[in-house]
Write a protein that holds these residues in place. Structure first.
Motif, PDB file in Angstrom:
ATOM      1  N   ILE A 209      27.367  22.328 103.064  1.00 29.73           N
ATOM      2  CA  ILE A 209      26.278  23.274 103.325  1.00 29.73           C
ATOM      3  C   ILE A 209      24.960  22.521 103.505  1.00 29.73           C
ATOM      4  CG2 ILE A 209      24.868  25.126 102.323  1.00 29.73           C
ATOM      5  CD1 ILE A 209      27.452  26.167 101.010  1.00 29.73           C
ATOM      6  N   ASP A 210      24.747  21.492 102.697  1.00 32.75           N
ATOM      7  CA  ASP A 210      23.533  20.684 102.846  1.00 32.75           C
ATOM      8  C   ASP A 210      23.481  20.036 104.230  1.00 32.75           C
ATOM      9  OD1 ASP A 210      22.779  21.328 100.266  1.00 32.75           O
ATOM     10  OD2 ASP A 210      23.501  19.433  99.395  1.00 32.75           O
ATOM     11  N   ASP A 211      24.636  19.559 104.713  1.00 33.87           N
ATOM     12  CA  ASP A 211      24.693  18.964 106.052  1.00 33.87           C
ATOM     13  C   ASP A 211      24.402  20.015 107.126  1.00 33.87           C
ATOM     14  OD1 ASP A 211      25.328  16.515 104.930  1.00 33.87           O
ATOM     15  OD2 ASP A 211      27.476  16.680 105.332  1.00 33.87           O
ATOM     16  N   ILE A 212      24.948  21.204 106.946  1.00 34.86           N
ATOM     17  CA  ILE A 212      24.689  22.289 107.893  1.00 34.86           C
ATOM     18  C   ILE A 212      23.205  22.629 107.903  1.00 34.86           C
ATOM     19  CG2 ILE A 212      25.065  24.753 108.334  1.00 34.86           C
ATOM     20  CD1 ILE A 212      27.940  24.340 107.294  1.00 34.86           C
ATOM     21  N   ASP A 213      22.609  22.693 106.723  1.00 36.27           N
ATOM     22  CA  ASP A 213      21.182  23.017 106.612  1.00 36.27           C
ATOM     23  C   ASP A 213      20.337  21.996 107.372  1.00 36.27           C
ATOM     24  OD1 ASP A 213      18.986  24.576 105.518  1.00 36.27           O
ATOM     25  OD2 ASP A 213      18.602  22.857 104.199  1.00 36.27           O
ATOM     26  N   THR A 214      20.675  20.730 107.234  1.00 36.49           N
ATOM     27  CA  THR A 214      19.961  19.680 107.962  1.00 36.49           C
ATOM     28  C   THR A 214      20.105  19.883 109.462  1.00 36.49           C
ATOM     29  OG1 THR A 214      20.303  18.118 106.155  1.00 36.49           O
ATOM     30  CG2 THR A 214      19.797  17.178 108.316  1.00 36.49           C
ATOM     31  N   GLY A 215      21.318  20.211 109.898  1.00 40.17           N
ATOM     32  CA  GLY A 215      21.552  20.436 111.322  1.00 40.17           C
ATOM     33  C   GLY A 215      20.804  21.641 111.858  1.00 40.17           C
ATOM     34  N   VAL A 216      20.790  22.715 111.097  1.00 44.79           N
ATOM     35  CA  VAL A 216      20.095  23.929 111.537  1.00 44.79           C
ATOM     36  C   VAL A 216      18.594  23.677 111.622  1.00 44.79           C
ATOM     37  CG1 VAL A 216      19.504  26.293 110.882  1.00 44.79           C
ATOM     38  CG2 VAL A 216      21.874  25.540 110.763  1.00 44.79           C
ATOM     39  N   LYS A 217      18.059  22.919 110.668  1.00 40.33           N
ATOM     40  CA  LYS A 217      16.613  22.629 110.699  1.00 40.33           C
ATOM     41  C   LYS A 217      16.234  21.804 111.932  1.00 40.33           C
ATOM     42  CE  LYS A 217      15.687  23.049 105.796  1.00 40.33           C
ATOM     43  NZ  LYS A 217      15.450  22.367 104.534  1.00 40.33           N
ATOM     44  N   SER A 218      17.116  20.900 112.350  1.00 42.07           N
ATOM     45  CA  SER A 218      16.803  20.086 113.520  1.00 42.07           C
ATOM     46  C   SER A 218      17.184  20.785 114.825  1.00 42.07           C
ATOM     47  CB  SER A 218      17.510  18.731 113.434  1.00 42.07           C
ATOM     48  OG  SER A 218      18.911  18.888 113.521  1.00 42.07           O
ATOM     49  N   TYR A 219      17.949  21.840 114.737  1.00 46.25           N
ATOM     50  CA  TYR A 219      18.430  22.601 115.894  1.00 46.25           C
ATOM     51  C   TYR A 219      17.288  23.024 116.809  1.00 46.25           C
ATOM     52  CZ  TYR A 219      20.954  26.623 118.034  1.00 46.25           C
ATOM     53  OH  TYR A 219      21.523  27.528 118.868  1.00 46.25           O
ATOM     54  N   GLY A 220      16.341  23.752 116.256  1.00 38.61           N
ATOM     55  CA  GLY A 220      15.223  24.243 117.061  1.00 38.61           C
ATOM     56  C   GLY A 220      14.387  23.123 117.635  1.00 38.61           C
ATOM     57  N   LYS A 221      14.127  22.094 116.829  1.00 38.07           N
ATOM     58  CA  LYS A 221      13.305  20.971 117.289  1.00 38.07           C
ATOM     59  C   LYS A 221      13.990  20.245 118.453  1.00 38.07           C
ATOM     60  CE  LYS A 221      11.363  20.169 112.730  1.00 38.07           C
ATOM     61  NZ  LYS A 221      11.402  19.319 111.552  1.00 38.07           N
ATOM     62  N   ASN A 222      15.289  20.030 118.333  1.00 36.54           N
ATOM     63  CA  ASN A 222      16.007  19.306 119.377  1.00 36.54           C
ATOM     64  C   ASN A 222      16.083  20.102 120.680  1.00 36.54           C
ATOM     65  OD1 ASN A 222      16.475  17.096 117.715  1.00 36.54           O
ATOM     66  ND2 ASN A 222      18.400  17.908 116.973  1.00 36.54           N
ATOM     67  N   VAL A 223      16.300  21.403 120.579  1.00 40.12           N
ATOM     68  CA  VAL A 223      16.355  22.220 121.788  1.00 40.12           C
ATOM     69  C   VAL A 223      14.970  22.304 122.426  1.00 40.12           C
ATOM     70  CG1 VAL A 223      16.850  24.510 122.706  1.00 40.12           C
ATOM     71  CG2 VAL A 223      18.388  23.491 121.041  1.00 40.12           C
ATOM     72  N   GLU A 224      13.932  22.423 121.605  1.00 40.32           N
ATOM     73  CA  GLU A 224      12.572  22.445 122.141  1.00 40.32           C
ATOM     74  C   GLU A 224      12.273  21.139 122.871  1.00 40.32           C
ATOM     75  OE1 GLU A 224       7.955  22.681 120.562  1.00 40.32           O
ATOM     76  OE2 GLU A 224       9.563  23.373 119.256  1.00 40.32           O
ATOM     77  N   SER A 225      12.688  20.033 122.300  1.00 39.28           N
ATOM     78  CA  SER A 225      12.492  18.738 122.939  1.00 39.28           C
ATOM     79  C   SER A 225      13.251  18.671 124.268  1.00 39.28           C
ATOM     80  CB  SER A 225      12.968  17.624 122.003  1.00 39.28           C
ATOM     81  OG  SER A 225      12.905  16.382 122.640  1.00 39.28           O
ATOM     82  N   ALA A 226      14.470  19.195 124.282  1.00 40.21           N
ATOM     83  CA  ALA A 226      15.257  19.212 125.519  1.00 40.21           C
ATOM     84  C   ALA A 226      14.593  20.076 126.579  1.00 40.21           C
ATOM     85  CB  ALA A 226      16.676  19.714 125.229  1.00 40.21           C
TER      86      ALA A 226
END
Length: 129
Positions: free
Chosen positions: A22-39
């Protein structure tokens, strides 16, 4: 309830592994928006030269729509896992304490889908669909 065959240490071991996931998922979800915005920013657009802030092109617009439509599902994954882990821990503690009916109730409640509220959700549209 007599059909339960659990060991509290086994439940704790498995739920701790799920907690790590769950901690790994949380890290991924937090970076999700930032990475898509960057893309979306890197995708650029097809346009004439202009002054001011860059315009959003079709790829950026599609990515923004993708985020809008998938954010709830991305958040649901972690919330579902956390609710399951907490329910398993609570049911096990109640079972060990001899509260078998309460343990079954806790287990049943953990099966219900978690509600995910996003900013801008109206009173009718909140929660996971």
């Amino acid at each position: 309830m007599s059909g339960w065959d659990i060991t509290p240490s086994g439940v704790e071991f498995v739920t701790s592994l799920v907690g790590d996931a769950i901690d790994d998922i949380d890290t991924g979800v937090k970076s999700y928006g930032k990475n898509v915005e960057s893309a979306a920013t890197a995708a650029g657009t097809i346009s004439e030269p202009y002054c001011g802030a860059p315009r959003t092109g079709p790829v950026g617009a599609a990515l923004a729509l993708f985020i809008e439509k998938t954010t709830r599902e991305a958040l649901f994954i972690g919330a579902r896992a956390a609710k399951s882990v907490n329910g398993a821990r609570e049911a096990t503690a109640l079972y060990v304490a001899g509260h078998h009916c309460m343990a079954a109730d806790a287990q049943h409640k953990a099966l219900a889908a978690p509600k995910i509220d996003l900013p801008g959700d109206d009173k009718r549209g909140g929660g996971h669909k």
